[in-house]
Design a protein around this motif. Structure first.
Motif: not given
Length: 404
Positions: A43-55
């Protein structure tokens, strides 16, 4: 004072506890890695998947996959792909047309429809019914040949921004079109298609730092999010009030020469009117193939009534396209649903070896090829590398290298 033997005992116990702690920590790390390996590695995200899309359901309440029980090959493939993407799937059985009673069909010319399309229609109705019966706020429905990029979650993070912005953008554009006439341009001042597309779009960069809600990341001001298809027209131009979202510099989008649903098909319109690596989010317009779409509870109820009870007279994806375009019987501007799509699609058909559809034959432009159109870092195209534990990702549609 403790004896020397007691000291040895304490030392041995302490070493055992340290060893046990290290063992449990290693086991925990291995379990975490096996559950979500792609989100850690690719994953290229830098936001750590802290939102619901990370589930494990990508921010929807559930992911349903339609699979005919006799197509175990497809179930095996998508199950492995989902395991490497940290996805949890719920299954909806495909339906054979001979198992649908004549009296169970809604009004319409169902006798003119192929058996494959009849079975597909009923399976999609069953998926919608499951969403209604379980009272889900949102549900994502996939067909079992769907494929996606390793960077799926970061793509959906970008898409979620557009999904929340677009309903208001469309409303404002419609109000503007009713209140003002478009400027009359002289022939020598006529805008190019590229300039018209640019003025019709609100551009956002990708990736960028954004606040994504931890709950309902896509909002709920829509009926359908059409995330996977095999062709769509752009929404009508609106150069005086943007009605599209343009995600610029999206490295997950292939170069323009690859943007077509089949090897011999014509290029999609976006390839000529937008800069390379641009993804467009807009209101659906003549969209084909129901590879992946999300519905709200309200959207599921409306669809099940429209095609499960009211009328069924064509293949489900064609019917769904007409529904989103306000072309079903008795539809008005006021009752027209809000369906949002994306080009290139985020989910796409995977064509494996010995590909054979249970619904229809191949469309124009098809040639036998093991591939997934539109998807650069395909999970299914990399399954062999994944199960063998090989490093890296094999890209399908690499950028053309400029000669020096």
């Amino acid at each position: 004072m403790p004896s020397q033997s007691h000291g040895h005992v304490f030392l041995v116990v302490a070493l055992c506890l340290v060893a046990l702690f290290l063992l449990l920590r290693i086991q925990h790390n291995e379990d975490s890695h096996s559950a979500f390996p792609f989100s850690k590695q690719y994953s290229r995200t830098s936001r750590g998947l802290s939102n619901a899309i990370g589930n494990d359901t990508l921010g929807f309440q559930k992911i349903f996959v339609i699979n005919a029980p006799w197509r175990t090959d497809r179930k095996d493939s998508i199950s492995i792909a989902a395991s490497y993407s940290g996805l949890s799937l719920d299954w909806v059985d495909g339906v054979a047309a001979e198992n649908i009673l004549e009296k169970a069909y809604p009004p319409g010319n169902h006798r003119t429809i192929s058996d494959g399309n009849k079975g597909s229609w009923r399976a999609h109705m069953n998926a919608l019914r499951a969403i209604i019966q379980q009272n889900l706020t949102t549900g994502l429905i996939l067909e079992d040949d769907a494929d996606w990029d390793f960077r799926l979650r970061s793509q959906l993070e970008d898409f979620s921004v557009g999904a929340r912005m677009l309903p208001n953008l469309i409303t404002q554009a419609e109000l503007h079109s009713r209140s003002k006439k478009p400027p009359q341009l002289m022939d020598d001042q006529r805008l190019s298609q590229f300039e018209l597309a640019k003025r019709s779009s609100l551009a956002i960069s990708s990736p960028s730092s954004r606040n994504i809600p931890k709950a309902e990341p896509y909002g709920r001001d829509w009926n359908i999010l059409w995330l996977g298809h095999c062709g769509a027209e752009l929404s009508p131009l609106s150069p005086n009030a943007p009605n599209r979202i343009a995600i610029m510099n999206d490295k997950t989008v292939p170069e323009p020469q690859y943007l077509k649903p089949m090897p011999l098909a014509s290029l999609d319109k976006i390839s000529s009117v937008y800069p390379p690596h641009t993804r467009i989010i807009h209101r659906t317009n003549s969209t084909l193939c129901s590879i992946a779409y999300a519905v709200t509870q309200t959207g599921a109820r409306r669809l099940l009534y429209e095609f499960g009870i009211r009328e069924f007279n064509k293949g489900y994806d064609f019917a769904l396209s007409d529904y989103c375009n306000g072309l079903t019987r008795g539809a008005t501007q006021e009752t027209m649903p809000l369906c949002i799509t994306v080009q290139p699609p985020i989910f796409s058909h995977h064509f494996p070896e010995r590909m054979k559809s249970d619904i229809t034959g191949h469309t124009a432009g098809f040639v036998p090829a093991v591939e997934t159109r539109y998807v650069r870092w395909s999970v299914r195209m990399n399954l062999e590398r994944l199960v063998k534990g090989e490093d890296g990702v094999e890209e399908q549609w690499p950028d053309t290298k400029m000669e020096t």
